[in-house]
Design a protein around this motif. Structure first.
Motif, PDB file in Angstrom:
ATOM      1  N   PHE A   7       0.832  -1.199   0.000  1.00  0.00           N
ATOM      2  CA  PHE A   7       0.000   0.000   0.000  1.00  0.00           C
ATOM      3  C   PHE A   7       0.872   1.256   0.000  1.00  0.00           C
ATOM      4  N   ILE A   8       1.919   1.260   0.819  1.00  0.00           N
ATOM      5  CA  ILE A   8       2.838   2.407   0.871  1.00  0.00           C
ATOM      6  C   ILE A   8       3.527   2.597  -0.482  1.00  0.00           C
ATOM      7  N   PHE A   9       3.954   1.484  -1.075  1.00  0.00           N
ATOM      8  CA  PHE A   9       4.616   1.553  -2.384  1.00  0.00           C
ATOM      9  C   PHE A   9       3.671   2.117  -3.442  1.00  0.00           C
ATOM     10  N   PHE A  10       2.408   1.679  -3.376  1.00  0.00           N
ATOM     11  CA  PHE A  10       1.409   2.171  -4.335  1.00  0.00           C
ATOM     12  C   PHE A  10       1.204   3.678  -4.176  1.00  0.00           C
ATOM     13  N   CYS A  11       1.111   4.145  -2.920  1.00  0.00           N
ATOM     14  CA  CYS A  11       0.917   5.576  -2.665  1.00  0.00           C
ATOM     15  C   CYS A  11       2.088   6.399  -3.174  1.00  0.00           C
ATOM     16  N   ILE A  12       3.308   5.921  -2.910  1.00  0.00           N
ATOM     17  CA  ILE A  12       4.506   6.636  -3.357  1.00  0.00           C
ATOM     18  C   ILE A  12       4.567   6.675  -4.880  1.00  0.00           C
ATOM     19  N   SER A  13       4.243   5.553  -5.516  1.00  0.00           N
ATOM     20  CA  SER A  13       4.270   5.492  -6.978  1.00  0.00           C
ATOM     21  C   SER A  13       3.250   6.445  -7.583  1.00  0.00           C
ATOM     22  N   THR A  14       2.075   6.504  -6.971  1.00  0.00           N
ATOM     23  CA  THR A  14       1.026   7.398  -7.470  1.00  0.00           C
ATOM     24  C   THR A  14       1.445   8.849  -7.346  1.00  0.00           C
ATOM     25  N   LEU A  15       2.020   9.209  -6.180  1.00  0.00           N
ATOM     26  CA  LEU A  15       2.468  10.586  -5.973  1.00  0.00           C
ATOM     27  C   LEU A  15       3.581  10.961  -6.938  1.00  0.00           C
ATOM     28  N   CYS A  16       4.491  10.013  -7.175  1.00  0.00           N
ATOM     29  CA  CYS A  16       5.590  10.282  -8.109  1.00  0.00           C
ATOM     30  C   CYS A  16       5.062  10.472  -9.527  1.00  0.00           C
ATOM     31  N   ALA A  17       4.073   9.652  -9.903  1.00  0.00           N
ATOM     32  CA  ALA A  17       3.480   9.765 -11.239  1.00  0.00           C
ATOM     33  C   ALA A  17       2.777  11.104 -11.389  1.00  0.00           C
ATOM     34  N   GLN A  18       2.044  11.525 -10.364  1.00  0.00           N
ATOM     35  CA  GLN A  18       1.359  12.807 -10.420  1.00  0.00           C
ATOM     36  C   GLN A  18       2.362  13.946 -10.514  1.00  0.00           C
ATOM     37  N   ASP A  19       3.443  13.844  -9.728  1.00  0.00           N
ATOM     38  CA  ASP A  19       4.466  14.889  -9.731  1.00  0.00           C
ATOM     39  C   ASP A  19       5.158  14.971 -11.088  1.00  0.00           C
ATOM     40  N   SER A  20       5.357  13.796 -11.759  1.00  0.00           N
ATOM     41  CA  SER A  20       6.036  13.793 -13.046  1.00  0.00           C
ATOM     42  C   SER A  20       5.197  14.440 -14.141  1.00  0.00           C
ATOM     43  N   LEU A  21       3.865  14.483 -13.931  1.00  0.00           N
ATOM     44  CA  LEU A  21       2.975  15.102 -14.909  1.00  0.00           C
ATOM     45  C   LEU A  21       2.694  16.562 -14.588  1.00  0.00           C
ATOM     46  N   GLU A  22       3.120  17.025 -13.440  1.00  0.00           N
ATOM     47  CA  GLU A  22       2.857  18.405 -13.034  1.00  0.00           C
ATOM     48  C   GLU A  22       3.674  19.374 -13.879  1.00  0.00           C
ATOM     49  N   VAL A  23       3.064  20.488 -14.227  1.00  0.00           N
ATOM     50  CA  VAL A  23       3.749  21.525 -14.998  1.00  0.00           C
ATOM     51  C   VAL A  23       3.965  22.733 -14.101  1.00  0.00           C
ATOM     52  N   SER A  24       5.194  23.184 -14.019  1.00  0.00           N
ATOM     53  CA  SER A  24       5.513  24.331 -13.173  1.00  0.00           C
ATOM     54  C   SER A  24       6.374  25.323 -13.942  1.00  0.00           C
ATOM     55  N   ALA A  25       6.520  26.516 -13.378  1.00  0.00           N
ATOM     56  CA  ALA A  25       7.292  27.580 -14.017  1.00  0.00           C
ATOM     57  C   ALA A  25       8.361  28.092 -13.065  1.00  0.00           C
ATOM     58  N   LEU A  26       9.507  28.414 -13.629  1.00  0.00           N
ATOM     59  CA  LEU A  26      10.611  28.967 -12.853  1.00  0.00           C
ATOM     60  C   LEU A  26      10.893  30.383 -13.339  1.00  0.00           C
ATOM     61  N   PRO A  27      10.753  31.403 -12.474  1.00  0.00           N
ATOM     62  CA  PRO A  27      10.970  32.783 -12.920  1.00  0.00           C
ATOM     63  C   PRO A  27      12.435  33.060 -13.223  1.00  0.00           C
ATOM     64  N   LEU A  28      12.677  33.837 -14.257  1.00  0.00           N
ATOM     65  CA  LEU A  28      14.013  34.306 -14.586  1.00  0.00           C
ATOM     66  C   LEU A  28      14.148  35.752 -14.127  1.00  0.00           C
ATOM     67  N   ASP A  29      15.371  36.195 -13.926  1.00  0.00           N
ATOM     68  CA  ASP A  29      15.602  37.541 -13.393  1.00  0.00           C
ATOM     69  C   ASP A  29      15.513  38.589 -14.502  1.00  0.00           C
ATOM     70  N   THR A  30      14.373  38.595 -15.172  1.00  0.00           N
ATOM     71  CA  THR A  30      14.175  39.588 -16.229  1.00  0.00           C
ATOM     72  C   THR A  30      12.758  40.127 -16.145  1.00  0.00           C
ATOM     73  N   ALA A  31      12.630  41.440 -16.289  1.00  0.00           N
ATOM     74  CA  ALA A  31      11.319  42.086 -16.351  1.00  0.00           C
ATOM     75  C   ALA A  31      11.466  43.345 -17.190  1.00  0.00           C
ATOM     76  N   VAL A  32      10.586  43.506 -18.153  1.00  0.00           N
ATOM     77  CA  VAL A  32      10.665  44.632 -19.085  1.00  0.00           C
ATOM     78  C   VAL A  32       9.381  45.438 -18.989  1.00  0.00           C
ATOM     79  N   SER A  33       9.495  46.732 -18.832  1.00  0.00           N
ATOM     80  CA  SER A  33       8.320  47.599 -18.787  1.00  0.00           C
ATOM     81  C   SER A  33       7.758  47.784 -20.194  1.00  0.00           C
ATOM     82  N   LEU A  34       6.430  47.718 -20.296  1.00  0.00           N
ATOM     83  CA  LEU A  34       5.791  47.878 -21.596  1.00  0.00           C
ATOM     84  C   LEU A  34       4.364  48.376 -21.410  1.00  0.00           C
ATOM     85  N   LYS A  35       4.054  49.511 -22.017  1.00  0.00           N
ATOM     86  CA  LYS A  35       2.685  50.028 -21.986  1.00  0.00           C
ATOM     87  C   LYS A  35       2.035  49.702 -23.319  1.00  0.00           C
TER      88      LYS A  35
END
Length: 264
Positions: A7-35
């Motif tokens: 059961f523990i192995f199944f839970c860990i595998s499920t969480l890992c699978a969900q995490d592998s499908l997750e999409v995230s963003a990492l901010p870069l140190d850039t910002a440009v002003s634009l009107k």
């Protein structure tokens, strides 16, 4: 004990699978002003494109150039898929203008004046000097060769009109009030999904993006469902995708992120 471990192995595998499908963003140190009234996007040389006062602007570090033709009305959409052949569409006057990378006009397509007149609600860049267009007279997507003024591919008529198009060179998504259709350049329907309340849809590497309630969502080729992209601000007005980078326009600033997508 063995059942507990399984059961523990199944839970860990499920969480890992969900995490592998997750999409995230990492901010870069850039910002440009634009009107801008509408942020369009960015090219490979970090030039920014935007619409203001019925004109299209291209802004670099050194200068800003523009294209406008007030006789055509307000700009409906601008497609930067090919920065050497930029498609500017004016729904009000049923006209598409093709620009080069210095915003000089190459050609224009007046759908009122061509043979086999058609009313067009949307126009996007396709391959080989063609446009994806939605013909509202026949309620269908068409692949239009603007060099030869002919339709290369006919698509099955739809029961409702297009709200938005999102495309790359070879495929096109048509969002309507009721459905989301995915076609290839040969006229084949690849997929039909129930419509969502997302808007500003865009395609990158076979993944589909859209905004809902100022949050950015993605539908990857690994998943049939939409998911919110993690680690992004909650007030996104517009976005653009280029070479793995995500550009967000908010609070009169363009911020850049890298996307962490699921592995193929």
């Amino acid at each position: 004990m063995r059942n507990v471990l399984l059961f523990i192995f199944f839970c860990i595998s499920t969480l890992c699978a969900q995490d592998s499908l997750e999409v995230s963003a990492l901010p870069l140190d850039t910002a440009v002003s634009l009107k801008a009234e509408t942020f369009i996007g960015v090219d490979s040389y970090n030039n920014f494109y935007y619409v203001k006062d019925r004109a299209l602007y291209k802004k670099s570090k050194d200068k800003t150039i523009q294209f406008s033709d007030l006789r055509l009305g307000a700009i409906s959409t601008v497609d930067l898929l090919n920065p050497l052949l930029i498609t500017v569409f004016y729904a009000e006057t049923n006209t598409a203008v093709i620009l080069d990378n210095t915003l000089n006009e190459i050609t224009r397509v007046n759908f009122n004046a061509i043979e086999n007149f058609r009313n067009v609600s949307h126009a996007r860049t396709a391959s080989d000097r063609r446009l994806w267009i939605f013909n509202t007279d026949l309620q269908r997507l068409e692949l239009f060769d603007y060099q030869n003024n002919r339709v290369d591919s006919n698509f099955t008529p739809q029961p409702d009109i297009a709200v938005e198009l999102a495309s790359d060179f070879n495929t096109c998504w048509v969002l309507t009030e009721n459905n989301l259709y995915h076609y290839n350049q040969y006229g084949s329907l690849l997929e039909k999904l129930p419509a969502t309340s997302l808007a500003n849809i865009a395609v990158l590497d076979e993944s589909l993006f859209g905004i809902q309630d100022k949050k950015l969502y993605i539908r990857t080729k690994q998943s049939a469902s939409w998911q919110e992209i993690k680690n992004l601000p909650q007030d996104t007005k517009a976005f653009y995708l280029k070479a793995g980078n995500l550009y967000l326009y908010r609070s009169e600033k363009i911020s850049t992120y890298t996307l962490k997508l699921p592995k193929s």
